[in-house]
Design a protein around this motif. Structure first.
Motif, PDB file in Angstrom:
ATOM      1  N   ASP A  53      32.101 -25.917 104.425  1.00  0.00           N
ATOM      2  CA  ASP A  53      33.285 -25.219 104.929  1.00  0.00           C
ATOM      3  C   ASP A  53      33.006 -23.789 105.397  1.00  0.00           C
ATOM      4  O   ASP A  53      33.890 -23.135 105.927  1.00  0.00           O
ATOM      5  CB  ASP A  53      34.364 -25.163 103.839  1.00  0.00           C
ATOM      6  N   GLY A  54      31.800 -23.275 105.177  1.00  0.00           N
ATOM      7  CA  GLY A  54      31.547 -21.899 105.571  1.00  0.00           C
ATOM      8  C   GLY A  54      30.288 -21.340 104.941  1.00  0.00           C
ATOM      9  O   GLY A  54      29.283 -22.031 104.821  1.00  0.00           O
ATOM     10  N   TYR A 135      35.196 -18.453 105.215  1.00  0.00           N
ATOM     11  CA  TYR A 135      35.664 -19.694 105.812  1.00  0.00           C
ATOM     12  C   TYR A 135      36.277 -19.391 107.170  1.00  0.00           C
ATOM     13  O   TYR A 135      36.847 -18.312 107.357  1.00  0.00           O
ATOM     14  CB  TYR A 135      36.758 -20.333 104.942  1.00  0.00           C
TER      15      TYR A 135
END
Length: 173
Positions: A53-54, A135
């Motif tokens: 996600d990041g 994110y």
């Protein structure tokens, strides 16, 4: 769009496309001796870990190196990042034996807290495992708190925390 972060002879380069990044790298390499180290992993004491996600940014290793330099590796970690004891005044205790060593440690901790304002108060308590998760987001407002315990200084007796608010035009991850 491309972003370049340059510190002395260390560079982070990120771009909207890989072709743009490669062309910038080629231009820079035509002027300077350079080496592409690939994906960002470690920069100025900040370890970067990628997840689905990041990104996760951590200064665990850097903080451990400071603790080692201070000769405090055998100390027990604290269970809370909040000070549970009374504050120490600048006039209490004996002067430090090695001022240059103390200044070096203070500078290292200052850098740690400049790059991590979210732990600027808690860093004195040994918060090695804290980090920053990045994110992708559509939120364009950034709210930052600093000087979280500014009012707790026994020498100045000042009060209050400071709040900074920013509006970002575009957030890119």
């Amino acid at each position: 769009m491309a972003y370049i972060l340059l510190y002395v002879d260390d560079i982070i380069l990120t771009a909207f496309s890989d072709s743009l990044r490669c062309s910038i790298m080629a231009l820079l390499a035509s002027e300077f001796a350079m080496k592409d180290l690939g994906l960002l992993n470690y920069f100025l004491g900040i370890h970067v870990t990628r997840h689905k996600d990041g990104l996760f940014l951590s200064q665990h290793k850097y903080a451990e190196e400071i603790i080692d330099r201070a000769g405090m590796s055998s100390c027990k970690a604290t269970s809370t990042p909040v000070d549970t004891e009374p504050k120490v005044s600048s006039t209490s205790g004996a002067p430090y034996d090695d001022p240059s060593h103390y200044r070096s440690l203070a500078g290292a901790l200052q850098y740690l807290t400049f790059t991590r304002p979210d732990i600027s108060y808690a860093v004195q308590q040994g918060t090695l495992d804290y980090g920053l998760h990045l994110y992708p987001s559509s939120v364009i407002d950034l709210l930052s708190y600093t000087d979280a315990d500014w009012g707790g200084c026994p020498d100045t007796g000042t009060e209050g925390a400071r709040t900074l608010s920013f509006h970002l035009d575009k957030v890119v991850l």
